[in-house]
Design a protein around this motif. Structure first.
Motif, short mmCIF file in Angstrom:
data_model
loop_
_atom_site.label_atom_id
_atom_site.label_comp_id
_atom_site.label_asym_id
_atom_site.label_seq_id
_atom_site.Cartn_x
_atom_site.Cartn_y
_atom_site.Cartn_z
N ALA A 1 6.68 5.35 13.39
CA ALA A 1 6.71 3.93 13.70
C ALA A 1 7.92 3.27 13.06
N ALA A 2 8.23 3.67 11.83
CA ALA A 2 9.37 3.09 11.12
C ALA A 2 10.69 3.45 11.79
N GLU A 3 10.74 4.59 12.46
CA GLU A 3 11.95 5.00 13.15
C GLU A 3 12.16 4.23 14.46
N SER A 4 11.06 3.75 15.05
CA SER A 4 11.14 3.17 16.39
C SER A 4 11.00 1.66 16.45
N ILE A 5 10.45 1.04 15.42
CA ILE A 5 10.34 -0.42 15.38
C ILE A 5 11.54 -0.93 14.59
N SER A 6 12.39 -1.66 15.26
CA SER A 6 13.71 -1.95 14.69
C SER A 6 13.65 -2.82 13.44
N ASN A 7 12.86 -3.86 13.46
CA ASN A 7 12.83 -4.81 12.34
C ASN A 7 11.58 -4.57 11.50
N ASN A 8 11.64 -3.56 10.63
CA ASN A 8 10.43 -3.21 9.88
C ASN A 8 10.71 -3.05 8.39
N THR A 9 9.66 -3.24 7.62
CA THR A 9 9.63 -2.92 6.20
C THR A 9 8.57 -1.84 6.02
N TYR A 10 8.96 -0.70 5.48
CA TYR A 10 8.06 0.45 5.37
C TYR A 10 7.71 0.70 3.92
N GLU A 11 6.42 0.61 3.60
CA GLU A 11 5.94 0.84 2.25
C GLU A 11 4.97 2.02 2.25
N VAL A 12 5.26 3.03 1.45
CA VAL A 12 4.39 4.19 1.30
C VAL A 12 3.64 4.07 -0.03
N ILE A 13 2.33 4.13 0.03
CA ILE A 13 1.51 4.01 -1.17
C ILE A 13 1.19 5.39 -1.71
N LYS A 14 1.61 5.65 -2.92
CA LYS A 14 1.44 6.95 -3.55
C LYS A 14 -0.05 7.25 -3.75
N ASN A 15 -0.44 8.45 -3.32
CA ASN A 15 -1.82 8.93 -3.42
C ASN A 15 -2.80 8.08 -2.59
N GLY A 16 -2.28 7.32 -1.66
CA GLY A 16 -3.14 6.48 -0.84
C GLY A 16 -3.82 7.27 0.26
N PRO A 17 -5.15 7.21 0.35
CA PRO A 17 -5.86 7.83 1.47
C PRO A 17 -5.83 6.91 2.68
N HIS A 18 -6.57 7.27 3.71
CA HIS A 18 -6.61 6.41 4.89
C HIS A 18 -7.18 5.04 4.54
N GLY A 19 -8.27 5.04 3.80
CA GLY A 19 -8.93 3.78 3.45
C GLY A 19 -8.33 3.12 2.23
N LEU A 20 -7.02 3.01 2.21
CA LEU A 20 -6.34 2.43 1.04
C LEU A 20 -6.60 0.94 0.90
N ASN A 21 -7.12 0.31 1.94
CA ASN A 21 -7.48 -1.11 1.83
C ASN A 21 -8.62 -1.32 0.83
N ILE A 22 -9.33 -0.24 0.49
CA ILE A 22 -10.37 -0.29 -0.53
C ILE A 22 -9.89 0.39 -1.81
N THR A 23 -9.41 1.62 -1.71
CA THR A 23 -9.04 2.37 -2.91
C THR A 23 -7.81 1.80 -3.61
N HIS A 24 -6.88 1.24 -2.85
CA HIS A 24 -5.64 0.68 -3.39
C HIS A 24 -5.51 -0.78 -2.98
N LYS A 25 -6.63 -1.49 -3.06
CA LYS A 25 -6.68 -2.87 -2.56
C LYS A 25 -5.68 -3.78 -3.25
#
Length: 276
Positions: free
Chosen positions: A239-263
């Motif tokens: 997605a980051a390669e194809s959406i031109s105007n983006n900010t890409y943040e990778v959360i270290k050790n983040g699982p899929h449900g990072l909205n809870i584990t890394h809230k």
């Protein structure tokens, strides 16, 4: 209870939503197979930061109508459009989690971005889940077929194990409480069985790569590098390669449900983007 109705040519869909705060509207679109309740740790933070936060239940999930068919992404995006239109929203920020990223992209394709100020894709399935010759890191067809069979044979049993993988949970690594796992299972198990399967087919089979050009607003992409449900190599990275105007943040050790584990980390990143 607040509902609005999406009146289509073939059926009327009642969409349940919650609406908090004032200011620029931020619409939260939940993932599969949960409901707006999955955003519990984000709703309060967004509203308290001075935004109007609207979270709704996808058709077939939570308190919304559960039709027998019409779970393709254009039908789902029409529900999102009904919310924006009927609430007369302008300068909207769309935030899609996992499957919800598909509604963000399809909305931009079907309705344009005149009313959209920004977008965010959190642990999103965008652009493509399935393995193909030109998407070698995707999920093999036999694995996707296995998910569909498990949903047909023992949906509630499948969902119990699915949510452990959602959070990279194990007895030796309790990333969330057992009570939270049960809470998620309760939400998911009460969703429409038909919607659960048909929505799964939508996220498993839809190729959004040709549509990413339509996301022409500033876009935040957040993905965990330990996501076992939607690996970032097939989603966030592409997605980051194809959406031109983006900010890409990778959360270290983040699982899929990072909205809870890394809230806290997610909320800080999302609010920074909303305020920028």
């Amino acid at each position: 209870m607040p509902f609005l109705t999406n009146e289509t040519e073939t059926q009327n869909i009642d969409i349940f939503f919650e609406d908090y705060g004032h200011g620029q509207p931020v619409i939260l679109i939940h993932g599969w197979p949960l409901s707006h309740r999955a955003w519990e740790q984000q709703i309060w933070a967004i509203a308290e930061a001075g935004f109007r936060c609207i979270a709704y239940d996808r058709r077939g999930f939570g308190n919304s109508s559960a039709p027998f068919r019409s779970y393709d992404y254009s039908s789902l995006a029409s529900d999102l459009n009904a919310i924006i239109t009927q609430l007369e929203l302008k300068d909207v920020v769309l935030v899609g989690f996992s499957m919800g990223g598909g509604e963000v992209v399809r909305y931009c394709t079907d309705y344009g971005t005149d009313n959209i100020a920004k977008a965010a894709l959190i642990s999103s399935i965008i652009p493509l889940v399935a393995k193909k010759d030109d998407n070698p890191n995707g999920v093999p067809k036999e694995d996707l077929n296995g998910i569909m069979k498990a949903l047909q044979d023992d949906r509630v049993g499948f969902l119990e194990d699915f949510h452990k993988n959602f959070y990279n949970y194990s007895e030796d690594n309790e990333t969330v409480s057992k009570a939270h796992l049960h809470y998620d299972w309760t939400i998911a198990s009460h969703a429409s069985p038909i919607a659960t399967i048909q929505a799964a087919k939508a996220w498993a089979e839809t190729d959004f790569r040709p549509e990413l050009k339509n996301v022409d607003v500033p876009t935040l992409i957040v993905h965990g590098d330990a996501d076992n449900i939607v690996p970032k190599e097939t989603s966030g990275d592409q997605a980051a390669e194809s959406i031109s105007n983006n900010t890409y943040e990778v959360i270290k050790n983040g699982p899929h449900g990072l909205n809870i584990t890394h809230k806290d980390e997610l909320n800080e990143t999302l609010l920074k983007f909303l305020k920028s």
